[in-house]
Design a protein around this motif. Sequence first.
Motif, mmCIF file in Angstrom:
data_model
loop_
_atom_site.group_PDB
_atom_site.id
_atom_site.type_symbol
_atom_site.label_atom_id
_atom_site.label_comp_id
_atom_site.label_asym_id
_atom_site.label_seq_id
_atom_site.Cartn_x
_atom_site.Cartn_y
_atom_site.Cartn_z
ATOM 1 N N ALA A 182 4.945 -9.306 -14.169
ATOM 2 C CA ALA A 182 5.015 -8.573 -15.313
ATOM 3 C C ALA A 182 5.968 -9.209 -15.852
ATOM 4 O O ALA A 182 7.038 -9.881 -15.331
ATOM 5 C CB ALA A 182 5.224 -7.086 -14.904
ATOM 6 N N LYS A 183 6.078 -9.197 -17.377
ATOM 7 C CA LYS A 183 7.247 -10.113 -17.976
ATOM 8 C C LYS A 183 7.028 -9.326 -19.487
ATOM 9 O O LYS A 183 5.945 -8.764 -19.903
ATOM 10 C CB LYS A 183 7.027 -11.542 -18.145
ATOM 11 C CG LYS A 183 5.797 -12.010 -19.011
ATOM 12 C CD LYS A 183 5.774 -13.243 -19.031
ATOM 13 C CE LYS A 183 4.244 -13.808 -19.626
ATOM 14 N NZ LYS A 183 4.222 -15.100 -19.650
ATOM 15 N N GLU A 242 3.504 -7.915 -20.762
ATOM 16 C CA GLU A 242 2.255 -8.345 -19.922
ATOM 17 C C GLU A 242 2.690 -7.766 -18.621
ATOM 18 O O GLU A 242 3.605 -7.994 -17.943
ATOM 19 C CB GLU A 242 1.887 -9.794 -20.047
ATOM 20 C CG GLU A 242 1.809 -10.421 -21.557
ATOM 21 C CD GLU A 242 1.815 -11.820 -21.613
ATOM 22 O OE1 GLU A 242 0.653 -12.245 -21.094
ATOM 23 O OE2 GLU A 242 2.690 -12.462 -21.928
ATOM 24 N N GLY A 243 1.554 -7.476 -17.861
ATOM 25 C CA GLY A 243 1.686 -7.196 -16.439
ATOM 26 C C GLY A 243 0.359 -6.680 -15.776
ATOM 27 O O GLY A 243 -0.453 -5.877 -16.282
ATOM 28 N N ASN A 275 5.053 -3.896 -12.773
ATOM 29 C CA ASN A 275 5.242 -3.155 -13.942
ATOM 30 C C ASN A 275 6.333 -2.162 -13.494
ATOM 31 O O ASN A 275 7.131 -1.766 -14.458
ATOM 32 C CB ASN A 275 3.992 -2.392 -14.313
ATOM 33 C CG ASN A 275 2.738 -3.432 -14.774
ATOM 34 O OD1 ASN A 275 3.372 -4.709 -15.409
ATOM 35 N ND2 ASN A 275 1.666 -3.285 -14.503
ATOM 36 N N ALA A 322 0.203 -4.095 -9.464
ATOM 37 C CA ALA A 322 0.629 -5.329 -10.294
ATOM 38 C C ALA A 322 1.718 -6.340 -9.795
ATOM 39 O O ALA A 322 2.692 -5.811 -9.132
ATOM 40 C CB ALA A 322 1.295 -4.899 -11.705
#
Length: 380
Positions: free
Chosen positions: A270-271, A258-259, A226, A267
């Motif tokens: 993440a994307k 999202e992450g 993240n 995390a």
Amino acid sequence: MKLLLLPSLLLLSHWVIANQFTNPQVPIREAQISTPLLRLHKALIEIESISGNEHEVGKHLVSYLESHNFTVETQDVPAVASDQRPRRNVLAWKGKQRKTRTLLTSHMDVVPPYWPYKREGDEIWGRGSVDAKGSLATQIIAFEELYAAGGISEGDVALLFVVGEEQFGDGMKKANDLGMSWDTVIFGEPTEMKLASGHKGITGLQITAKGKAGHSGYPHLGKNANAMLIPALHALLNVDLPWSEKYGNTTLNIGRVEGGVAANVIAEDAKATIAIRIADGPPEVVQKIVLDTIQKAGEELDVTFTAGYGPVFINSDVEGFETIVVNYGTDIPNLEGDHKRYLYGPGSILLAHSDHEHISVSDLESAVEGYKALIKHSLK
């Protein structure tokens, strides 16, 4: 008794006639739900047809068109997911002549989630009421009314209703395999019954970060995906992108991020997915600016672009119509061919894709006349 019965019947008949027009509990407008236009529009909205799930709405269109003496041809389009039922584009015309001069086209799929049909006075609510079952229904009725009145003949106009416009445009792309061409194509989308003179282009991308998981109490032992992604997103929100007089600014929307899995876990993944509406130039120019900006953020990120296109010119040379420039995308770039193209339809895009999507009965009725005018102009 006979002499008493006749006056009673006369009094009753006068009461029925008077109350038909004066009873405030039964608005005259409600009777219009029985018109062919509103019945068709209602039936289309009541069938859930979120992209990938167009089987039933396509089936209904085939049944409707065949029952109204159209010649109907269907074209299979690959399913989005293996567990989904087959879906089909629907091509229709009158008589035996498949080749026509003009094409009316719109899409039968809608965005999620499904919202059921509801009528409130002059307003019709529900998913697709605006985008684009309003256009679809009014195109059909405009064709039928013109044909019945002798305003168009066999070989003049065809209808094409496609799947998948809201996702990948795969329905219209598949329609290129029909081996058809037209002098003019009239696309149906919500334009507030104005002629669109153009719309922005689009490109999309996904940014992916890969970190190293660990306990949040020991951040030096992991790498937070993240934290890798956020600086790049912040930089993109502040980057200068191309603009033009006609289309204004190129806009960037971070649509989904999202992450991670929990607050106390570093995390690992993440994307973010992003859509860009292009106001000037080809997608490659915008993509280079975006990629350079992400690289300057100084993190190891993977970037994947989706195919796109630049701003789209649309014909708007018909007298009697106001013009508008729109920011959304359409199937216009997905249909190959050297044809004039018009973009027109009832309803506002500002209400589409929302939980308050609705359209007025009067707009639907006016759009029928608008499509008739565009068809007549295309056949001059």
